[in-house]
Scaffold this motif. Sequence first.
Motif, mmCIF file in Angstrom:
data_model
loop_
_atom_site.group_PDB
_atom_site.id
_atom_site.type_symbol
_atom_site.label_atom_id
_atom_site.label_comp_id
_atom_site.label_asym_id
_atom_site.label_seq_id
_atom_site.Cartn_x
_atom_site.Cartn_y
_atom_site.Cartn_z
ATOM 1 N N LEU B 37 20.773 -18.195 25.968
ATOM 2 C CA LEU B 37 20.755 -19.483 26.183
ATOM 3 C C LEU B 37 21.842 -20.206 25.795
ATOM 4 C CD1 LEU B 37 16.779 -20.016 25.238
ATOM 5 C CD2 LEU B 37 18.014 -20.432 27.182
ATOM 6 N N THR B 41 23.461 -22.738 28.328
ATOM 7 C CA THR B 41 23.409 -24.393 27.998
ATOM 8 C C THR B 41 24.949 -24.708 27.537
ATOM 9 O OG1 THR B 41 22.679 -24.060 25.984
ATOM 10 C CG2 THR B 41 21.154 -24.278 27.676
ATOM 11 N N ALA B 83 15.338 -24.875 30.072
ATOM 12 C CA ALA B 83 16.738 -25.431 29.726
ATOM 13 C C ALA B 83 17.033 -26.157 30.863
ATOM 14 C CB ALA B 83 17.646 -23.742 29.564
#
Lengths: 584, 187
Positions: B37, B41, B83
């Motif tokens: 992640l 991100t 996300a």
Amino acid sequence: MADHTLQPDDELLSAYIDGELTADELRAVEQWIASDPAAQAMVEELRAVSKAVQSLPAAKVPADWTAQLQRRLDIVASGGPEGIAHAARSPSVGRSKRGWLWSAAAIAAAVAIMLLLPRDVENELAMREPEVPAPAAAPERDRALADRERGPRALSPAPDSDSSAARTELAEPEARLEELAASEPGIAAMDDAPDSNRDRSDFASIAPLIEGVSPEVASNTYLIVWADVPPESLRQQQINTLLGSNGIYVSTTTDEWGEAAEPVRQQIELRNRLNVDGLAAGDGSGRNSRPLLRNEGAGFARGTGEAEGESGAGDSSGANGADVGNASPQEPEGETILVEATMEQILACVADMQRDTSNFDSIVVEPVNERTLERQWQLQSAHSQAEGQADRFSSDQGETDAESASLSLDADFGQRSSSAESPAKSGDQVAAEAEGLAQQPVAETAPERGKALSKLGVLKEQAVESPQARRLARPAQWYFYNAPPTDAETGYQVREQSKVLTSKMRKGQREPTADKREQIEQLNRYVQQQVAGVAGDEVASGMAEEQPVQALFVLRNNKIVAPAAGETPASESASRPAGEGQGP
Amino acid sequence: MPADKSDADQIAKARGGDRAAFDSLVLRYQDRLYGTLVRLTGSSDDALDVAQEAFVQAYIKLDTFRGKSAFYTWLYRIAFNLAMSHARKRRPLTIMDSSDDTKRSLEPAGSDASPSEHLESVERVEAVQAAIGELAAEHRQVVVLRELEGCDYERIAEILEIPIGTVRSRLFRARAQLRDKLATAVD
């Protein structure tokens, strides 16, 4: 190497280093590499990049992160979001025992809020209150959240008495509903019990609420298929051709909605009502993100034959606004078609829509079943509880009539008025209704829910003799105010909204999937997944293709609902400045 | 994916209310999910938020896990969707911030290298991270899934819900772009 030397075949070299070539491709590529030094160089470069990325260091979560997660899971495990479900589903709690209902809901809501808080706020709270916070410990939380609440609704924390604690607790859900509605996956938290053992018995607790419907009937016999279409498509009724090619013929007349597919309408309007009331205002993900004047909310007609009141469409003065949404001489806002057919047929239509990139965009499949309806009702009750309650206490805060009028929608749900009554009732009348409603926010609407839910089971018994389809009239602005779901929990995005579609981009990104059969199966899997979420393993292992399904196709004029993105090739060719006049 | 068998045991127990079983799944996958992640991100804070939320969601919805895909795939899908919606709500994605929080949680490889080697490798890592952060979301996703998660094309297609052909072309384009960026960066 400059970019222009990239050949389309170079893509094979990338797949080559991943070992993802077919046998034929592999042979060809190996020969190619052997004979072409440029290809060899490319392979090496790609490998180098791949290795570079792979050698990025491993990440570790910080030490306290896991502990924090554990705390959150503790809250969930001890019945956090489930508490809301219980409070909402227990009509046996006496209607006059409002205090009890409030407290239970308040506790549950507060706990659910804890789950949805952004991390920084939660950290703050966690530092102050390491245990699961008791309702009496409200003041700290109130202060932490105070700046988040909307002005008129902010209540000064008064931690002393129980009733005021309950009051302040309920102010929170209202403010938090903003996050709730916006934090899409979080909404699902309210749905499902964390503890699998309790899941089955939850249905039992709904039983008294639903007249005569057994939980097993909660199969997914309704689907909504949303799409944005260019106005030309609407005018030419392209959907008729598409449906026809799958064996479904649309009758030529347009009917009133009436009682057909009642749960579907409820779900759409419940879901979008939360949007209409401006809860999703801050959330750019919803299409209805334009700031909504409160008065328009009041004028939002939700049934057939109701007067438009103050809605924006100029020609809908008074009387019969029902047809304006569909068959107006101006540009059609959209159309709604109710189709009764087999699952296979419906999904075949969706697959066709998926391939027809010039006529159908932003395709979303939204199931309607007991679970999805239940979820909307829960959101609704939490919302109306908070509203009705806040109304009582902040009546001198200058809440507008529209606020009460939005509650009149609840009253409408209860009364089922289908005559051409103006929804803009007098302030006193509405306030009285609001009072009455706030008294029993959930229990009173139970018959409504029961009715809707009972209709869910009907279709299953009947076989589909011959597929039918008919258009249903919608009032003006309905297509603007009602949008497809944007979160993966509620709806399956068959194809996302395209930005400007050029033919080049279309080739690259919209590969018409190899097999229509595959597409159908993929859609079927999604629908199955939805069903499985409702009733667990008892559900039939597959969605029988012959299963009768009622599907509502809601096609919205893409110029109205998504003007910036409406540049499909079809509309490009017929592009005029959007002078529809009924633009909100 | 490895650990599928023991996942099944833990999942079954967790479904039956065994909280410790779920906790073991958390421990098993938390770093990996977080790491992916972060790349996805570009922000450590976002990744921590999303990862946590994903586990909570997975816990709540454990009943709906059908066992047809690997548990981690299912978990990853949840995280991925979170996300994406997380990103939509916030300001436009900020490219990997060079702030310390990202670096703090990442251990440079080869910690027993000499100081100058260490420094070089840190610079290299930063360059690669920056390059990934500059990719368009759709390219970044496939790269992360392929290189960091080791997914094959089919699994990537499943997670992202795109055709395999699209996976292939996007991955190629992503790599080509990374190649260009790194070629200019590292000298």
